[in-house]
Write an enzyme that holds these catalytic residues in place. Sequence first.
Site, PDB file in Angstrom:
ATOM      1  N   HIS A  65       8.019 -18.165  14.123  1.00  0.00           N
ATOM      2  CA  HIS A  65       7.298 -19.459  14.155  1.00  0.00           C
ATOM      3  C   HIS A  65       7.163 -19.916  15.604  1.00  0.00           C
ATOM      4  O   HIS A  65       8.159 -20.274  16.229  1.00  0.00           O
ATOM      5  CB  HIS A  65       8.082 -20.510  13.360  1.00  0.00           C
ATOM      6  CG  HIS A  65       7.406 -21.841  13.280  1.00  0.00           C
ATOM      7  ND1 HIS A  65       7.179 -22.488  12.090  1.00  0.00           N
ATOM      8  CD2 HIS A  65       6.899 -22.668  14.230  1.00  0.00           C
ATOM      9  CE1 HIS A  65       6.569 -23.635  12.310  1.00  0.00           C
ATOM     10  NE2 HIS A  65       6.389 -23.776  13.615  1.00  0.00           N
ATOM     11  N   LEU A 100       9.507 -32.343  15.542  1.00  0.00           N
ATOM     12  CA  LEU A 100       9.389 -32.639  14.110  1.00  0.00           C
ATOM     13  C   LEU A 100       9.555 -31.370  13.304  1.00  0.00           C
ATOM     14  O   LEU A 100       8.967 -30.354  13.685  1.00  0.00           O
ATOM     15  CB  LEU A 100       8.031 -33.274  13.818  1.00  0.00           C
ATOM     16  CG  LEU A 100       7.883 -34.716  14.340  1.00  0.00           C
ATOM     17  CD1 LEU A 100       6.451 -35.195  14.219  1.00  0.00           C
ATOM     18  CD2 LEU A 100       8.838 -35.659  13.607  1.00  0.00           C
ATOM     19  N   ASP A 112       9.880 -22.291  16.923  1.00  0.00           N
ATOM     20  CA  ASP A 112       8.988 -23.463  16.961  1.00  0.00           C
ATOM     21  C   ASP A 112       8.732 -23.874  18.408  1.00  0.00           C
ATOM     22  O   ASP A 112       8.470 -25.052  18.689  1.00  0.00           O
ATOM     23  CB  ASP A 112       9.542 -24.647  16.158  1.00  0.00           C
ATOM     24  CG  ASP A 112       8.467 -25.650  15.777  1.00  0.00           C
ATOM     25  OD1 ASP A 112       7.271 -25.323  15.918  1.00  0.00           O
ATOM     26  OD2 ASP A 112       8.817 -26.755  15.349  1.00  0.00           O
ATOM     27  N   ASN A 138      -2.194 -24.524  14.509  1.00  0.00           N
ATOM     28  CA  ASN A 138      -2.551 -25.953  14.646  1.00  0.00           C
ATOM     29  C   ASN A 138      -3.238 -26.233  15.982  1.00  0.00           C
ATOM     30  O   ASN A 138      -2.783 -27.032  16.790  1.00  0.00           O
ATOM     31  CB  ASN A 138      -1.332 -26.870  14.444  1.00  0.00           C
ATOM     32  CG  ASN A 138      -0.218 -26.660  15.453  1.00  0.00           C
ATOM     33  OD1 ASN A 138      -0.048 -25.556  15.973  1.00  0.00           O
ATOM     34  ND2 ASN A 138       0.537 -27.705  15.738  1.00  0.00           N
ATOM     35  N   HIS A 196       4.232 -21.700  18.774  1.00  0.00           N
ATOM     36  CA  HIS A 196       2.942 -22.305  19.149  1.00  0.00           C
ATOM     37  C   HIS A 196       2.560 -21.831  20.545  1.00  0.00           C
ATOM     38  O   HIS A 196       3.343 -21.983  21.491  1.00  0.00           O
ATOM     39  CB  HIS A 196       3.054 -23.836  19.164  1.00  0.00           C
ATOM     40  CG  HIS A 196       3.454 -24.420  17.842  1.00  0.00           C
ATOM     41  ND1 HIS A 196       2.540 -24.917  16.943  1.00  0.00           N
ATOM     42  CD2 HIS A 196       4.672 -24.560  17.256  1.00  0.00           C
ATOM     43  CE1 HIS A 196       3.179 -25.352  15.855  1.00  0.00           C
ATOM     44  NE2 HIS A 196       4.468 -25.146  16.025  1.00  0.00           N
ATOM     45  N   LEU A 197       1.348 -21.271  20.647  1.00  0.00           N
ATOM     46  CA  LEU A 197       0.885 -20.786  21.957  1.00  0.00           C
ATOM     47  C   LEU A 197      -0.165 -21.693  22.584  1.00  0.00           C
ATOM     48  O   LEU A 197      -0.475 -21.562  23.754  1.00  0.00           O
ATOM     49  CB  LEU A 197       0.291 -19.380  21.820  1.00  0.00           C
ATOM     50  CG  LEU A 197       1.249 -18.267  21.384  1.00  0.00           C
ATOM     51  CD1 LEU A 197       0.465 -16.978  21.142  1.00  0.00           C
ATOM     52  CD2 LEU A 197       2.344 -18.037  22.424  1.00  0.00           C
ATOM     53  N   ARG A 198      -0.777 -22.578  21.749  1.00  0.00           N
ATOM     54  CA  ARG A 198      -1.945 -23.372  22.174  1.00  0.00           C
ATOM     55  C   ARG A 198      -3.106 -22.424  22.497  1.00  0.00           C
ATOM     56  O   ARG A 198      -3.162 -21.323  21.981  1.00  0.00           O
ATOM     57  CB  ARG A 198      -1.628 -24.297  23.360  1.00  0.00           C
ATOM     58  CG  ARG A 198      -0.311 -25.083  23.233  1.00  0.00           C
ATOM     59  CD  ARG A 198      -0.252 -25.979  22.040  1.00  0.00           C
ATOM     60  NE  ARG A 198       0.958 -26.821  22.072  1.00  0.00           N
ATOM     61  CZ  ARG A 198       1.543 -27.309  20.995  1.00  0.00           C
ATOM     62  NH1 ARG A 198       1.072 -27.050  19.782  1.00  0.00           N
ATOM     63  NH2 ARG A 198       2.609 -28.064  21.101  1.00  0.00           N
ATOM     64  N   HIS A 222       5.449 -26.757   6.415  1.00  0.00           N
ATOM     65  CA  HIS A 222       6.058 -27.867   7.148  1.00  0.00           C
ATOM     66  C   HIS A 222       6.561 -28.813   6.065  1.00  0.00           C
ATOM     67  O   HIS A 222       5.785 -29.538   5.453  1.00  0.00           O
ATOM     68  CB  HIS A 222       5.049 -28.553   8.074  1.00  0.00           C
ATOM     69  CG  HIS A 222       5.675 -29.624   8.911  1.00  0.00           C
ATOM     70  ND1 HIS A 222       5.868 -29.512  10.266  1.00  0.00           N
ATOM     71  CD2 HIS A 222       6.204 -30.824   8.577  1.00  0.00           C
ATOM     72  CE1 HIS A 222       6.469 -30.583  10.723  1.00  0.00           C
ATOM     73  NE2 HIS A 222       6.682 -31.404   9.717  1.00  0.00           N
ATOM     74  N   LYS A 258      -0.385 -21.579   6.641  1.00  0.00           N
ATOM     75  CA  LYS A 258       0.499 -22.698   6.972  1.00  0.00           C
ATOM     76  C   LYS A 258       0.060 -23.958   6.261  1.00  0.00           C
ATOM     77  O   LYS A 258      -1.103 -24.360   6.331  1.00  0.00           O
ATOM     78  CB  LYS A 258       0.469 -22.927   8.493  1.00  0.00           C
ATOM     79  CG  LYS A 258       1.313 -24.101   8.995  1.00  0.00           C
ATOM     80  CD  LYS A 258       2.803 -23.852   8.871  1.00  0.00           C
ATOM     81  CE  LYS A 258       3.648 -25.066   9.234  1.00  0.00           C
ATOM     82  NZ  LYS A 258       4.030 -25.136  10.619  1.00  0.00           N
ATOM     83  N   HIS A 284      11.409 -24.343  10.041  1.00  0.00           N
ATOM     84  CA  HIS A 284      12.289 -25.181  10.882  1.00  0.00           C
ATOM     85  C   HIS A 284      13.113 -26.162  10.066  1.00  0.00           C
ATOM     86  O   HIS A 284      12.942 -27.377  10.180  1.00  0.00           O
ATOM     87  CB  HIS A 284      11.483 -25.895  11.981  1.00  0.00           C
ATOM     88  CG  HIS A 284      10.126 -26.430  11.569  1.00  0.00           C
ATOM     89  ND1 HIS A 284       9.930 -27.225  10.470  1.00  0.00           N
ATOM     90  CD2 HIS A 284       8.905 -26.281  12.123  1.00  0.00           C
ATOM     91  CE1 HIS A 284       8.666 -27.538  10.368  1.00  0.00           C
ATOM     92  NE2 HIS A 284       8.012 -26.966  11.367  1.00  0.00           N
TER      93      HIS A 284
END
Length: 344
Positions: A13, A219, A247, A41, A15-17, A136, A99, A174
């Site tokens: 899990h 979060l 995360d 996301n 996030h790379l943007r 989530h 997701k 998470h």
Amino acid sequence: MNTITIIQPDDWHLHLRDKQALATTVPAATRGFGRGIIMPNLNPPITNVRLANDYRKRILAQRPDGSDWQPLMVLYLTDNTSPDEIHAASESGFIYGCKYYPAGATTNSDSGVTDLNKMHAVFEAMQSVGMVLQMHGEVTSNEIDIFDREAVFIERHLKSLVAEYPSLKIVLEHITTQQGADFVIDAGDNVGASITPQHLIYNRNHMLAGGIRPHLFCLPILKRDIHQQALINAATSGSHKVFLGTDSAPHTQGTKESACGCAGCFSHHAAIELYAEVFDKAGALDKLEAFASTNGPDFYGLPYNQSTIELQKQQWKLPESLPFENTQLIPLGAGTTLNWKLAE
Ligand code: DOR
Ligand code: ZN
């Protein structure tokens, strides 16, 4: 014991943007890891196979020379996701999950699902093709206290969902509570959980006592110490139900140190070492390999990585900040000293 060798881990899990951020986040995500589950996301989100394919190419363009790290792509579920898209994702060969963000729960979740009950055809399709649902797991209702949102989600939604789709593969992402850990460990083998380093290392006192520390705001939010201990117990227990998911979620220093700061902790500067520290402190270094390198592939039905990594007992100081998007970010544990270091 001064070195440990484990099968190369994966991050289930992260996030790379996008765009310029990838030049920082992709090389960082490959550090020590074989594969990474890429959260969708973005703004706009990755809602179909075509967008996922394009995003995957942008990610691979930033992969360091000689690295064979693999991005495992994920679709972002919306109220409009169709069962056909699930079948297309399953046939794509590069999408490994879908997701679920409750609309409004967190960063770029506005297009998320507004009502789980409307997802029946999509969840049926996912169950039939063996596609993993990454959840989530928080309710978003204003009347529910932010510290209770995971536990209420489990009671209100997850228990009935698991009963309704008995062979749907679900990752409660998470997890942050005793209730999350207990639920997952007691559930069938189609239910697993990822655990972040921040929820193992910190509790809400670290974030809020003696001053507010926005770089620990993520979060689901950090909970009290009994929940932190429950997560440590779950991760270090050797249970095959839980696995590594950082995360890691970069935000610039400015957007976190703000009157309304963003949620997310960046941890790819030292991810495997942060976990090793927790396992060492718990006297459970022998359980690190299962958590980091074999439970995840077993859950996702993927082979283990072929290579190994070595961690050496060696003190080193984490950077105070890192360059990011023409400015900087403050990484998890900035300025602290760790006792284990990845041999590079
Ligand atoms: O803290 C978080 N940051 N939690 C999430 O669910 C999203 C993430 C992000 O994208 O920044
Ligand atoms: Zn996330």
